[in-house]
Design a protein around this motif. Structure first.
Motif, mmCIF file in Angstrom:
data_model
loop_
_atom_site.group_PDB
_atom_site.id
_atom_site.type_symbol
_atom_site.label_atom_id
_atom_site.label_comp_id
_atom_site.label_asym_id
_atom_site.label_seq_id
_atom_site.Cartn_x
_atom_site.Cartn_y
_atom_site.Cartn_z
ATOM 1 N N ARG A 220 19.466 20.665 24.214
ATOM 2 C CA ARG A 220 18.583 21.806 23.912
ATOM 3 C C ARG A 220 19.226 23.157 24.224
ATOM 4 N NH1 ARG A 220 12.987 21.631 26.253
ATOM 5 N NH2 ARG A 220 12.437 22.716 24.342
ATOM 6 N N LYS B 81 21.888 24.773 23.003
ATOM 7 C CA LYS B 81 22.302 25.617 21.887
ATOM 8 C C LYS B 81 21.089 26.361 21.308
ATOM 9 C CE LYS B 81 24.951 25.483 17.620
ATOM 10 N NZ LYS B 81 24.460 24.774 16.422
ATOM 11 N N GLN B 82 19.988 25.615 21.194
ATOM 12 C CA GLN B 82 18.752 26.197 20.681
ATOM 13 C C GLN B 82 18.270 27.355 21.559
ATOM 14 O OE1 GLN B 82 17.567 24.837 17.923
ATOM 15 N NE2 GLN B 82 16.077 26.488 17.810
ATOM 16 N N THR C 145 20.356 30.394 21.000
ATOM 17 C CA THR C 145 20.010 31.026 19.727
ATOM 18 C C THR C 145 18.788 31.917 19.894
ATOM 19 O OG1 THR C 145 20.845 29.069 18.618
ATOM 20 C CG2 THR C 145 19.503 30.559 17.312
ATOM 21 N N GLU C 146 17.808 31.416 20.644
ATOM 22 C CA GLU C 146 16.592 32.217 20.856
ATOM 23 C C GLU C 146 16.891 33.478 21.651
ATOM 24 O OE1 GLU C 146 12.732 30.662 21.851
ATOM 25 O OE2 GLU C 146 13.541 28.644 21.626
ATOM 26 N N HIS D 20 20.375 30.756 11.144
ATOM 27 C CA HIS D 20 20.399 29.650 12.103
ATOM 28 C C HIS D 20 20.008 28.361 11.408
ATOM 29 C CE1 HIS D 20 20.780 32.533 15.285
ATOM 30 N NE2 HIS D 20 19.695 33.152 14.885
ATOM 31 N N VAL E 113 18.743 24.375 12.127
ATOM 32 C CA VAL E 113 18.236 23.398 13.096
ATOM 33 C C VAL E 113 18.243 22.036 12.420
ATOM 34 C CG1 VAL E 113 16.332 22.781 14.623
ATOM 35 C CG2 VAL E 113 16.658 25.165 13.972
ATOM 36 N N ASP F 241 12.202 18.505 17.147
ATOM 37 C CA ASP F 241 12.969 19.390 16.266
ATOM 38 C C ASP F 241 12.038 20.275 15.443
ATOM 39 O OD1 ASP F 241 15.267 18.097 17.166
ATOM 40 O OD2 ASP F 241 15.266 16.669 15.500
ATOM 41 N N GLN G 113 10.949 23.057 17.618
ATOM 42 C CA GLN G 113 12.058 23.988 17.879
ATOM 43 C C GLN G 113 12.319 24.891 16.676
ATOM 44 O OE1 GLN G 113 15.648 22.518 19.578
ATOM 45 N NE2 GLN G 113 14.612 21.597 21.328
ATOM 46 N N ALA G 114 12.282 24.319 15.476
ATOM 47 C CA ALA G 114 12.499 25.131 14.271
ATOM 48 C C ALA G 114 11.390 26.179 14.147
ATOM 49 C CB ALA G 114 12.532 24.233 13.036
ATOM 50 N N LEU H 29 11.910 28.935 16.745
ATOM 51 C CA LEU H 29 13.025 29.787 16.349
ATOM 52 C C LEU H 29 12.622 30.716 15.206
ATOM 53 C CD1 LEU H 29 15.990 30.550 16.570
ATOM 54 C CD2 LEU H 29 16.523 28.613 15.091
#
Ligand code: ADP
Ligand code: MG
Length: 208
Positions: free
Chosen positions: A63, A65-66, A69-70, A83, A85, A92, A95-96, A99
């Motif tokens: 998690r 990398k996610q 990114t945020e 980005h 995902v 997931d 998370q998408a 983001l």
């Protein structure tokens, strides 16, 4: 506390406990000799290396990398307007969605527009999880005369043979309401779908 500080805490607490989030952000701000009450988006660049150790300690590798990114999206860096995902699980999907919301908020989108984009992302990601072995959601922020976000869902699933029926709104599925894709098409300012037995690619663009 500044809103940047609170926004960073809000992001971090989705990945770790509130106590740890306050701990690592507080330390990073102190080490960088910044004033937590007056954080500016550009300060995030300075905080990133100082958050690194804590994030590696408290956030599971898959998690991290996610999370970065945020955090970078909040800094308003122009070099990272896109980005991707990968989508396989329920987690997931969220998370998408998170983001996409962060990117919209960062671009100062109105809240109903952010909600629209989040719905589009959820529906497309959910279809990937429900009907394929996996795929991805790419989010591309495009500025210029009309600021817009492009959501591109790609998978290598079996395709949608009855796509015309699905998009006509006449389709009723066994699994869901059968109105996901029609809804996405209605919410999008531009909608395009390519589907074959080798997979599906759907593009939905929303004006901010
Ligand atoms: N990415 C996809 N790959 C293969 N089939 C899909 C995909 N997305 C949607 N479908 C098919 O299209 C139908 C309609 O999808 P949708 O409009 O999202 O409604 P629902 O998911 O509620 O059934 C689904 O029931 C499924 O059969
Ligand atoms: Mg669906």
């Amino acid at each position: 506390m500044s809103s940047i500080y609170n926004q960073l805490i809000a992001i971090l607490t989705r990945y770790m406990s509130g106590v740890n989030a306050h701990g690592i952000l507080g330390n990073a701000v102190r080490q960088a000799l910044l004033n937590p009450d007056q954080l500016h988006p550009r300060d995030i660049e300075i905080l990133i290396p100082r958050l690194d150790r804590g994030i590696r300690l408290f956030v599971e590798v898959a998690r991290q990398k996610q999370l970065w990114t945020e955090i970078e999206a909040l800094s308003g860096r122009r070099e990272t307007p896109s980005h991707t995902v990968s989508i396989r699980s329920e987690q997931d999907i969220s998370q998408a969605r998170v983001l996409a919301k962060a990117m919209c908020e960062n671009a100062r989108a109105k809240s109903f527009v952010t909600q629209k984009v989040a719905t589009v992302v959820s529906e497309l990601a959910r279809n990937i999880v429900s009907y394929t072995q996996g795929g991805s959601i790419e989010l591309v922020m495009a500025e210029g005369s009309q600021a817009r976000i492009l959501v591109r869902a790609t998978d290598t699933g079996p395709g949608i043979p009855n796509i015309d029926e699905v998009l006509s709104g006449r389709y009723r599925s066994a699994t869901g309401l059968g109105k996901g894709l029609v809804g996405v098409k209605r919410l999008a300012d531009r909608f395009n779908i390519r589907t074959s037995k080798n997979g599906t690619q759907i593009e939905a663009e929303v004006h901010l």
